[in-house]
Every structure is written in C-alpha cells, then in structure tokens.
Scaffold this motif. Structure first.
Motif, PDB file in Angstrom:
ATOM      1  N   ARG A   1      -8.772   1.902 -15.080  1.00 52.38           N
ATOM      2  CA  ARG A   1      -7.995   2.971 -14.457  1.00 52.38           C
ATOM      3  C   ARG A   1      -8.974   3.928 -13.787  1.00 52.38           C
ATOM      4  O   ARG A   1      -9.837   4.506 -14.434  1.00 52.38           O
ATOM      5  N   LEU A   2      -8.832   4.100 -12.490  1.00 50.67           N
ATOM      6  CA  LEU A   2      -9.777   4.866 -11.700  1.00 50.67           C
ATOM      7  C   LEU A   2      -9.330   6.308 -11.481  1.00 50.67           C
ATOM      8  O   LEU A   2     -10.166   7.185 -11.269  1.00 50.67           O
ATOM      9  N   ALA A   3      -8.030   6.535 -11.502  1.00 52.95           N
ATOM     10  CA  ALA A   3      -7.508   7.889 -11.300  1.00 52.95           C
ATOM     11  C   ALA A   3      -6.086   7.956 -11.831  1.00 52.95           C
ATOM     12  O   ALA A   3      -5.393   6.936 -11.929  1.00 52.95           O
ATOM     13  N   THR A   4      -5.666   9.175 -12.163  1.00 51.86           N
ATOM     14  CA  THR A   4      -4.291   9.421 -12.563  1.00 51.86           C
ATOM     15  C   THR A   4      -3.695  10.458 -11.616  1.00 51.86           C
ATOM     16  O   THR A   4      -4.335  11.475 -11.315  1.00 51.86           O
ATOM     17  N   VAL A   5      -2.486  10.185 -11.143  1.00 55.46           N
ATOM     18  CA  VAL A   5      -1.807  11.060 -10.187  1.00 55.46           C
ATOM     19  C   VAL A   5      -0.515  11.554 -10.837  1.00 55.46           C
ATOM     20  O   VAL A   5       0.294  10.751 -11.320  1.00 55.46           O
ATOM     21  N   THR A   6      -0.321  12.853 -10.858  1.00 55.61           N
ATOM     22  CA  THR A   6       0.877  13.421 -11.475  1.00 55.61           C
ATOM     23  C   THR A   6       1.486  14.465 -10.555  1.00 55.61           C
ATOM     24  O   THR A   6       0.786  15.143  -9.804  1.00 55.61           O
ATOM     25  N   GLY A   7       2.817  14.592 -10.619  1.00 52.25           N
ATOM     26  CA  GLY A   7       3.477  15.624  -9.838  1.00 52.25           C
ATOM     27  C   GLY A   7       4.780  15.158  -9.244  1.00 52.25           C
ATOM     28  O   GLY A   7       5.357  14.151  -9.684  1.00 52.25           O
ATOM     29  N   PRO A   8       5.265  15.855  -8.222  1.00 49.51           N
ATOM     30  CA  PRO A   8       6.528  15.485  -7.585  1.00 49.51           C
ATOM     31  C   PRO A   8       6.506  14.037  -7.083  1.00 49.51           C
ATOM     32  O   PRO A   8       5.576  13.618  -6.384  1.00 49.51           O
ATOM     33  N   ALA A   9       7.542  13.289  -7.457  1.00 47.03           N
ATOM     34  CA  ALA A   9       7.571  11.863  -7.150  1.00 47.03           C
ATOM     35  C   ALA A   9       7.589  11.595  -5.651  1.00 47.03           C
ATOM     36  O   ALA A   9       6.959  10.650  -5.173  1.00 47.03           O
ATOM     37  N   ARG A  10       8.314  12.417  -4.905  1.00 50.10           N
ATOM     38  CA  ARG A  10       8.377  12.202  -3.452  1.00 50.10           C
ATOM     39  C   ARG A  10       6.983  12.286  -2.823  1.00 50.10           C
ATOM     40  O   ARG A  10       6.616  11.482  -1.966  1.00 50.10           O
ATOM     41  N   GLY A  11       6.224  13.284  -3.223  1.00 45.60           N
ATOM     42  CA  GLY A  11       4.881  13.445  -2.664  1.00 45.60           C
ATOM     43  C   GLY A  11       3.977  12.290  -3.012  1.00 45.60           C
ATOM     44  O   GLY A  11       3.197  11.810  -2.182  1.00 45.60           O
ATOM     45  N   ILE A  12       4.050  11.818  -4.259  1.00 45.57           N
ATOM     46  CA  ILE A  12       3.221  10.686  -4.682  1.00 45.57           C
ATOM     47  C   ILE A  12       3.566   9.441  -3.880  1.00 45.57           C
ATOM     48  O   ILE A  12       2.675   8.726  -3.387  1.00 45.57           O
ATOM     49  N   LEU A  13       4.855   9.174  -3.717  1.00 44.40           N
ATOM     50  CA  LEU A  13       5.274   7.967  -3.006  1.00 44.40           C
ATOM     51  C   LEU A  13       4.937   8.041  -1.519  1.00 44.40           C
ATOM     52  O   LEU A  13       4.587   7.027  -0.902  1.00 44.40           O
ATOM     53  N   GLN A  14       5.008   9.224  -0.934  1.00 47.47           N
ATOM     54  CA  GLN A  14       4.707   9.346   0.490  1.00 47.47           C
ATOM     55  C   GLN A  14       3.217   9.176   0.776  1.00 47.47           C
ATOM     56  O   GLN A  14       2.831   8.565   1.779  1.00 47.47           O
ATOM     57  N   ALA A  15       2.387   9.688  -0.119  1.00 47.91           N
ATOM     58  CA  ALA A  15       0.934   9.642   0.119  1.00 47.91           C
ATOM     59  C   ALA A  15       0.294   8.349  -0.346  1.00 47.91           C
ATOM     60  O   ALA A  15      -0.852   8.044   0.029  1.00 47.91           O
ATOM     61  N   GLU A  16       1.000   7.577  -1.153  1.00 46.72           N
ATOM     62  CA  GLU A  16       0.428   6.397  -1.816  1.00 46.72           C
ATOM     63  C   GLU A  16      -0.301   5.464  -0.861  1.00 46.72           C
ATOM     64  O   GLU A  16      -1.464   5.113  -1.074  1.00 46.72           O
ATOM     65  N   ARG A  17       0.356   5.026   0.196  1.00 41.31           N
ATOM     66  CA  ARG A  17      -0.231   4.005   1.068  1.00 41.31           C
ATOM     67  C   ARG A  17      -1.481   4.495   1.779  1.00 41.31           C
ATOM     68  O   ARG A  17      -2.480   3.768   1.884  1.00 41.31           O
ATOM     69  N   ILE A  18      -1.441   5.736   2.256  1.00 37.84           N
ATOM     70  CA  ILE A  18      -2.602   6.264   2.965  1.00 37.84           C
ATOM     71  C   ILE A  18      -3.780   6.439   2.017  1.00 37.84           C
ATOM     72  O   ILE A  18      -4.921   6.068   2.331  1.00 37.84           O
ATOM     73  N   GLY A  19      -3.527   6.987   0.836  1.00 33.88           N
ATOM     74  CA  GLY A  19      -4.603   7.134  -0.143  1.00 33.88           C
ATOM     75  C   GLY A  19      -5.222   5.798  -0.497  1.00 33.88           C
ATOM     76  O   GLY A  19      -6.453   5.662  -0.565  1.00 33.88           O
ATOM     77  N   LEU A  20      -4.372   4.801  -0.722  1.00 30.38           N
ATOM     78  CA  LEU A  20      -4.878   3.471  -1.053  1.00 30.38           C
ATOM     79  C   LEU A  20      -5.641   2.851   0.110  1.00 30.38           C
ATOM     80  O   LEU A  20      -6.708   2.255  -0.085  1.00 30.38           O
ATOM     81  N   ASN A  21      -5.116   2.968   1.313  1.00 29.45           N
ATOM     82  CA  ASN A  21      -5.782   2.342   2.461  1.00 29.45           C
ATOM     83  C   ASN A  21      -7.230   2.805   2.579  1.00 29.45           C
ATOM     84  O   ASN A  21      -8.146   1.998   2.808  1.00 29.45           O
ATOM     85  N   PHE A  22      -7.442   4.111   2.448  1.00 29.53           N
ATOM     86  CA  PHE A  22      -8.791   4.641   2.600  1.00 29.53           C
ATOM     87  C   PHE A  22      -9.704   4.213   1.456  1.00 29.53           C
ATOM     88  O   PHE A  22     -10.818   3.724   1.686  1.00 29.53           O
ATOM     89  N   THR A  23      -9.270   4.394   0.223  1.00 28.66           N
ATOM     90  CA  THR A  23     -10.185   4.098  -0.889  1.00 28.66           C
ATOM     91  C   THR A  23     -10.393   2.601  -1.068  1.00 28.66           C
ATOM     92  O   THR A  23     -11.467   2.171  -1.502  1.00 28.66           O
ATOM     93  N   GLN A  24      -9.413   1.775  -0.699  1.00 31.20           N
ATOM     94  CA  GLN A  24      -9.622   0.325  -0.758  1.00 31.20           C
ATOM     95  C   GLN A  24     -10.697  -0.100   0.235  1.00 31.20           C
ATOM     96  O   GLN A  24     -11.573  -0.913  -0.087  1.00 31.20           O
ATOM     97  N   ARG A  25     -10.627   0.433   1.455  1.00 35.96           N
ATOM     98  CA  ARG A  25     -11.630   0.062   2.460  1.00 35.96           C
ATOM     99  C   ARG A  25     -13.006   0.627   2.099  1.00 35.96           C
ATOM    100  O   ARG A  25     -14.014  -0.071   2.187  1.00 35.96           O
ATOM    101  N   MET A  26     -13.030   1.888   1.689  1.00 32.20           N
ATOM    102  CA  MET A  26     -14.315   2.492   1.359  1.00 32.20           C
ATOM    103  C   MET A  26     -14.954   1.815   0.158  1.00 32.20           C
ATOM    104  O   MET A  26     -16.174   1.586   0.139  1.00 32.20           O
ATOM    105  N   SER A  27     -14.165   1.458  -0.843  1.00 31.60           N
ATOM    106  CA  SER A  27     -14.711   0.748  -2.006  1.00 31.60           C
ATOM    107  C   SER A  27     -15.160  -0.656  -1.628  1.00 31.60           C
ATOM    108  O   SER A  27     -16.136  -1.183  -2.194  1.00 31.60           O
ATOM    109  N   GLY A  28     -14.474  -1.272  -0.672  1.00 32.47           N
ATOM    110  CA  GLY A  28     -14.922  -2.575  -0.183  1.00 32.47           C
ATOM    111  C   GLY A  28     -16.289  -2.490   0.482  1.00 32.47           C
ATOM    112  O   GLY A  28     -17.158  -3.339   0.262  1.00 32.47           O
ATOM    113  N   ILE A  29     -16.489  -1.448   1.285  1.00 34.26           N
ATOM    114  CA  ILE A  29     -17.787  -1.242   1.930  1.00 34.26           C
ATOM    115  C   ILE A  29     -18.871  -0.967   0.888  1.00 34.26           C
ATOM    116  O   ILE A  29     -19.979  -1.520   0.957  1.00 34.26           O
TER     117      ILE A  29
END
Length: 288
Positions: A82-110
């Motif tokens: 487990r690399l991080a824990t995200v807590t708070g309003p569900a709408r905000g978490i679901l809206q930001a999920e893809r963008i947050g993942l896209n960046f850290t997946q690519r950066m971790s790949g590099i």
C-alpha cells in the motif's frame, strides 16, 4: 526541481481536460455527503515516483480530500504494497482518481526503468542521464522521475547549455572556418559558467574538437571498440558522453569502456507505466 506551482499547473490542466464541466457520473450517482477511504496499491514491484503529483490531483479537485503517502519518491516497493491512503469526500476521490494514477504510474515506470539502467552500470563511474525526448509539457515530471530512479538529468532545455551537433557544425563552418576555429569563436562569446558540449560521430573529429577546449564530447553511435579508443584519445581533457543504441542489454558494456556519461532517450520516450490501482475499501453514504 519539481515545484508546487509546476505541479499545480500541469495537474490542473489535466483535470480540466478530464472533467471540463465536472464529473457527470459521480454527480449523478454519488451522494454529495458520501465519504470514502481508498488505497493506492502496487500490483507489481518497482520504484516509486510522483507522490506529490498524485496528492495534487485530489487537493485540486477538493481540498477536503486527504492523501497520506506511505512511501517516498525513490523508494522501492513490492507487489501488494500500500503506497498511499486517500480519505475524504467520495466525489472528489472518484473525480481525481484517474489523473492521479496516470501521473504516478508513468513517473514510477520511468523511475523503475532508470533504476535498472543504474544497476546495469554498477561498478563503473558512468552516470545515467536522460535526454530532451520527453512528453511535451511533462518534462519536469519525467525528469524528476529519472532522479527518483537514481539517474541524472541532461540539460533541461535549449536555454541551459551549448550543445553543438552535426547540423550546427555544418552551418558554423560553412563560411570557411575550421571546426576548431569556429568552436573557439563560440567559446569566446560564452560566459565562463556556460557548458559547451560537442557531438562527434567519428574518431577523426575528436582532435579538432578537443583543440577548442570544450567541456564535454559526445561520442554518438560509436562501436564499443571506438568508444574505448575515444576515451583514450580524450584522456580526461573533457568529459566523455556516449549516446545512441543505448539499451538495458548494451548499457553495461558501454559503461565499461570508461565513458563518464551515458544518455538514453528510452528512459522517458519508451517507458511502460507501472500497474498501480486505487481501490475503495470503505464508503459511507449519508442515511436518507
């Protein structure tokens, strides 16, 4: 250096692209007062990068969302961690999920790929560096990821150093000057703090470039034998950079020729994003 204003500018643009008028799905399906807890989980091993970028995606969507990072950039992780824990309003978490993942997946790949290159040259003095072959608009992110993996950065932009390649030299010498004369004239116009690097693609070009007192000579697409000869000819009178045909399979042998720097565009332009996931473990909706 990856600064907060740079992060917010790029992540903000990505969020605007992804939800220009808001997240219609979440706004329709998720109660406004619903909260959630989600975990950023590794589905394969690697080297982490982009923690602050990941956090920014949620912060910019809804400042009430809290991200707790359990790993620092540059640290290794295993599948299932487990690399991080995200807590708070569900709408905000679901809206930001893809963008947050896209960046850290690519950066971790590099970062992960860079770490493999660094491991491959262990025992030599060669340093692994990136190139300007980065995704437009994401250079600061991708360069940071290279550093997370133990690599180093080449010049950040065309404004940072003088790097004369074959086409530059062809124009520079068109008026009849020799390569040495042309480069000496260039050096005379530069401040003492400006680095001068020159690319050569044949051994017989080295002496003329050395005579101009350059700081680095790039040996481009040289064979291993010619790299060794080039290192001997330069004899520490300039830094020696090897470039071209650099892969995980070849980089160790290139390093053992004695070069100081090995640059590889593959660190950023041919990388595979790591498989990371954000899984909601607890969701709480208001009682009707």
């Amino acid at each position: 250096m990856l600064t907060r204003p740079a992060i917010d500018r790029v992540v903000g643009a990505a969020l605007d692209e992804d939800a220009p008028w808001g997240d219609l799905t979440s706004a329709t399906l998720i109660p406004e007062a619903a909260t959630a807890i989600a975990s950023l989980t590794a589905r394969e091993e690697g080297v982490f990068s982009g923690g602050e970028v990941f956090s920014a995606a949620f912060r910019l969507v809804d400042p009430r969302v809290e991200v707790s990072l359990h790993i620092a950039d540059g640290e290794r992780f295993a599948a299932g961690d487990r690399l991080a824990t995200v807590t708070g309003p569900a709408r905000g978490i679901l809206q930001a999920e893809r963008i947050g993942l896209n960046f850290t997946q690519r950066m971790s790949g590099i970062a992960t790929l860079t770490a493999r290159y660094v491991e491959a040259v262990d025992g030599t003095h060669a340093r692994i560096v990136d190139t300007r072959k980065t995704t437009p608009g994401l250079r600061a992110f991708e360069r940071h990821a290279v550093r997370s993996g133990g690599g180093h950065n080449h010049r950040f932009s065309l404004s940072d150093a003088v790097m004369a390649k074959d086409n530059h030299l062809a124009v520079l010498t068109a008026g009849g000057l020799s390569v040495t004369e042309a480069l000496l004239a260039v050096r005379a116009r530069l401040s003492h703090t400006t680095h001068l690097e020159v690319e050569v693609d044949r051994l017989d070009q080295i002496d003329a470039v050395l005579a101009a007192g350059v700081d680095t000579i790039m040996l481009d697409n040289f064979s291993l034998d010619d790299l060794r000869t080039g290192v001997d000819l330069i004899a520490r009178r300039a830094l020696v950079e090897a470039s071209g045909n650099v892969t995980l399979e070849t980089v160790g042998a290139i390093a053992r020729t004695g070069v100081d720097v090995i640059s590889s565009g593959a660190l950023t332009h041919s990388v595979r994003a790591l498989d990371l996931g954000l899984d909601v473990s607890i969701a709480t909706a208001p009682v009707a």
